[in-house]
Write a protein that holds these residues in place. Structure first.
Motif, PDB file in Angstrom:
ATOM      1  N   SER A 180       0.845  -1.192   0.000  1.00 19.90           N
ATOM      2  CA  SER A 180       0.000   0.000   0.000  1.00 19.90           C
ATOM      3  C   SER A 180       0.881   1.242   0.000  1.00 19.90           C
ATOM      4  N   LEU A 181       0.579   2.187  -0.888  1.00 17.39           N
ATOM      5  CA  LEU A 181       1.271   3.476  -0.890  1.00 17.39           C
ATOM      6  C   LEU A 181       0.517   4.393   0.067  1.00 17.39           C
ATOM      7  N   ASP A 182       1.067   4.579   1.252  1.00 20.06           N
ATOM      8  CA  ASP A 182       0.385   5.350   2.290  1.00 20.06           C
ATOM      9  C   ASP A 182       0.686   6.834   2.208  1.00 20.06           C
ATOM     10  N   GLN A 183       1.852   7.197   1.661  1.00 19.39           N
ATOM     11  CA  GLN A 183       2.188   8.597   1.448  1.00 19.39           C
ATOM     12  C   GLN A 183       3.139   8.686   0.263  1.00 19.39           C
ATOM     13  N   PRO A 184       2.705   9.314  -0.840  1.00 15.77           N
ATOM     14  CA  PRO A 184       3.603   9.448  -1.997  1.00 15.77           C
ATOM     15  C   PRO A 184       4.852  10.245  -1.633  1.00 15.77           C
ATOM     16  N   LEU A 185       5.912  10.014  -2.366  1.00 24.13           N
ATOM     17  CA  LEU A 185       7.165  10.728  -2.147  1.00 24.13           C
ATOM     18  C   LEU A 185       6.953  12.225  -2.313  1.00 24.13           C
ATOM     19  N   GLY A 186       7.385  12.990  -1.315  1.00 24.76           N
ATOM     20  CA  GLY A 186       7.223  14.433  -1.374  1.00 24.76           C
ATOM     21  C   GLY A 186       7.811  15.100  -0.153  1.00 24.76           C
ATOM     22  N   PRO A 187       7.810  16.440  -0.114  1.00 24.10           N
ATOM     23  CA  PRO A 187       8.455  17.173   0.980  1.00 24.10           C
ATOM     24  C   PRO A 187       7.575  17.383   2.207  1.00 24.10           C
ATOM     25  N   ASP A 188       6.342  16.884   2.184  1.00 23.95           N
ATOM     26  CA  ASP A 188       5.404  17.147   3.279  1.00 23.95           C
ATOM     27  C   ASP A 188       5.625  16.149   4.413  1.00 23.95           C
TER      28      ASP A 188
ATOM     29  N   GLY B  62      10.498   6.218  -9.636  1.00 25.20           N
ATOM     30  CA  GLY B  62      10.284   6.441 -11.057  1.00 25.20           C
ATOM     31  C   GLY B  62       9.212   7.467 -11.340  1.00 25.20           C
ATOM     32  N   GLY B  63       8.630   8.046 -10.287  1.00 27.85           N
ATOM     33  CA  GLY B  63       7.551   9.002 -10.452  1.00 27.85           C
ATOM     34  C   GLY B  63       8.044  10.430 -10.607  1.00 27.85           C
ATOM     35  N   PRO B  64       7.124  11.365 -10.810  1.00 30.28           N
ATOM     36  CA  PRO B  64       7.510  12.760 -11.080  1.00 30.28           C
ATOM     37  C   PRO B  64       8.135  13.471  -9.892  1.00 30.28           C
ATOM     38  N   ALA B  65       7.894  12.993  -8.666  1.00 28.62           N
ATOM     39  CA  ALA B  65       8.433  13.691  -7.492  1.00 28.62           C
ATOM     40  C   ALA B  65       9.898  13.381  -7.250  1.00 28.62           C
ATOM     41  N   ALA B  66      10.401  12.263  -7.775  1.00 26.99           N
ATOM     42  CA  ALA B  66      11.789  11.869  -7.525  1.00 26.99           C
ATOM     43  C   ALA B  66      12.743  12.845  -8.205  1.00 26.99           C
TER      44      ALA B  66
END
Length: 478
Positions: free
Chosen positions: A231-239, A299-303
């Motif tokens: 499960s993706l519980d929080q996408p990669l990001g600065p938050d 591999g997503g846009p946030a990386a």
């Protein structure tokens, strides 16, 4: 007879010249010797002058080299302090201390970050620390000309590694196993509402503590959990606050009972009227699936390509579940054997060895699947994504897997898998394994090596996460 008489002019030239040649005197030789001494003296003075310049140039070069290396080190020392709850004053103090430890008394030290100099600000944000310093140099020869000292200056910009981190956390039902069999707290439906599932609560606390080492927006965090499914519980990001919420919302997986597991009780062959007894949906430690979801985040846009990619995997057991098998027939996941040939062993969906199989092999199992995803994550391109992977094995099930109904030849399959994943994630080469030759862990003698850590209990996790945070490196930038 004719007599030839020489002319008087010829007689005068031969016998009686108009002037007699003068002999060389002693005064002429002394003059030439004096000129030579003057030339030699001038050359010697010029040589001394050049030698003095060379000596002073050497002093200057050595001093500048020492200053430059010191400023580089000071910038790195300052960058190492570039994390949450550290101020520019803290960063400057660290840089100045490092300069003085190198036995330099600086004439000036200026330390800047984006907070003090807008030229160091970037989008997306990067952790730049610039150190400028000067030192006084005292020449030897030039003092004769009144030049007693001069100032050398150097500058370096260090970058603390911007981090893109994905936490991959096990939420399988065994995360309640600190409670003894028969204890209500072993039941996730009871302990989840009370926040009393152990060791999972220690996992939660250690993961939340780890977030304090990150410095958003310079660092990014994603959260993945896995049990039967990922499960993706929080996408990669600065938050970071969103990541904290995601971790706080995690719960231990409520497993199927044998009488309710869909693949165990359904009948894919209605004509025979028999249940399938396929365990591939009944297991709950899908390590490969959790890692694959983490890889997809990179591999997503946030990386960010200029960030350090880090995956931290924590589990309390061995792999016994996978994502769906693309084969439309049962089993649902990669599980060796079939209803008519049940070759799996408890904890199911794993054969009774650690031999590696390709996906096309009927013996391909959950351990093989996890190793393949580890290669996808840690190997260098084009085979993989060159992600730095740290693995944490928690508790007895990692090193003493419960086995049955047949005997289990590899009770420490969990640790062996985690060591393999860590070896791939160390330098992209599983053959250069820092754990090679390191004995297996026991509860009384945990063996951590390379990027692999073994925690006998949940109480050991805080120190492990702290150690991982300290190993995230900085790099010099010019």
């Amino acid at each position: 007879m004719k007599i030839h008489v020489p002319s008087l002019s010829r007689i005068r030239k031969r016998g009686t010249p108009d002037q007699k040649p003068q002999a060389k005197g002693r005064g002429s030789g002394l003059a030439e010797s004096g000129q030579s001494l003057v030339i030699m003296g001038g050359g010697f003075i010029a040589l001394l002058f050049l030698l003095g310049l060379v000596i002073d140039a050497g002093i200057t070069y050595l001093s500048w080299g020492h200053l430059r290396r010191t400023v580089d080190a000071a910038a790195l020392a300052g960058a190492a302090q570039f994390r949450q709850n550290r101020t520019l004053t803290d960063i400057r103090a660290s840089a100045v201390e490092f300069i003085r430890l190198h036995k330099i008394t600086p004439t000036e030290v200026n330390v800047d970050t984006c907070d003090s100099d807008a030229s160091l600000c970037t989008s997306p944000a990067r952790k730049f620390v610039r150190v400028r310093a000067g030192m006084e140099v005292h020449p030897v020869f030039l003092r004769l000309f009144g030049w007693n000292s001069f100032i050398l200056k150097s500058e370096a910009i260090a970058e603390a590694a911007g981090l893109d981190i994905v936490l991959v956390l096990d939420t399988s039902d065994s995360m309640t196993y600190d409670a003894p069999p028969g204890d209500p707290m072993r039941d996730p439906t009871v302990c989840n509402p009370l926040r009393a599932c152990h060791p999972f609560e220690e996992v939660r606390a250690a993961a939340l503590s780890f977030l304090n080492y990150l410095y958003p927006p310079y660092d990014q965090i994603g959260v993945v959990s896995f049990d039967r499914w990922a499960s993706l519980d929080q996408p990669l990001g600065p938050d970071r606050n969103a990541a904290i919420t995601a971790i706080n919302n995690l719960e231990v997986y409520v497993p199927y009972s044998p009488m309710t597991c869909p693949s165990w009780v359904r009948d894919e062959y209605p004509r025979d009227g028999l249940a399938d007894h396929d365990p591939s949906e009944c297991t709950s430690t899908n390590i490969g699936g959790g890692m694959l979801m983490g890889v997809n985040e990179f591999g997503g846009p946030a990386a960010r390509r200029d960030a350090v990619w880090v995956m931290i995997l924590l589990t309390d057991g061995s792999a016994n579940a996978t994502d769906n098998d693309p084969d439309p027939f049962p089993p649902t996941g990669y599980c060796p054997g079939s209803r008519d040939n049940p070759t799996w062993v408890q904890p199911f969906c794993r054969d009774d060895s650690l031999s590696r199989h390709p996906a096309s092999d009927p013996w391909y199992d959950a351990d093989d699947y996890a190793r393949d995803i580890a290669d996808l994550a840690g190997l260098p391109p084009p085979q993989g994504n060159f992600i730095a992977i740290y693995t944490i094995g928690l508790g007895r099930q990692v090193i003493e897997t419960s086995c049955g109904p047949t005997s289990c030849n590899v009770p420490d399959a969990g640790e062996k898998l985690l060591r393999y994943i860590a070896a791939v994630g160390d330098d992209g080469n599983p053959n250069t394994d820092p754990c090679a030759g390191v004995p297996p862990s026991t509860l009384g003698n945990p063996q951590s090596c390379g990027n692999y850590y073994f925690a006998p209990s949940g109480g050991d996790l805080q120190a492990i996460f702290q150690n991982i945070a300290s190993r995230i490196f900085t790099r010099i930038h010019r």
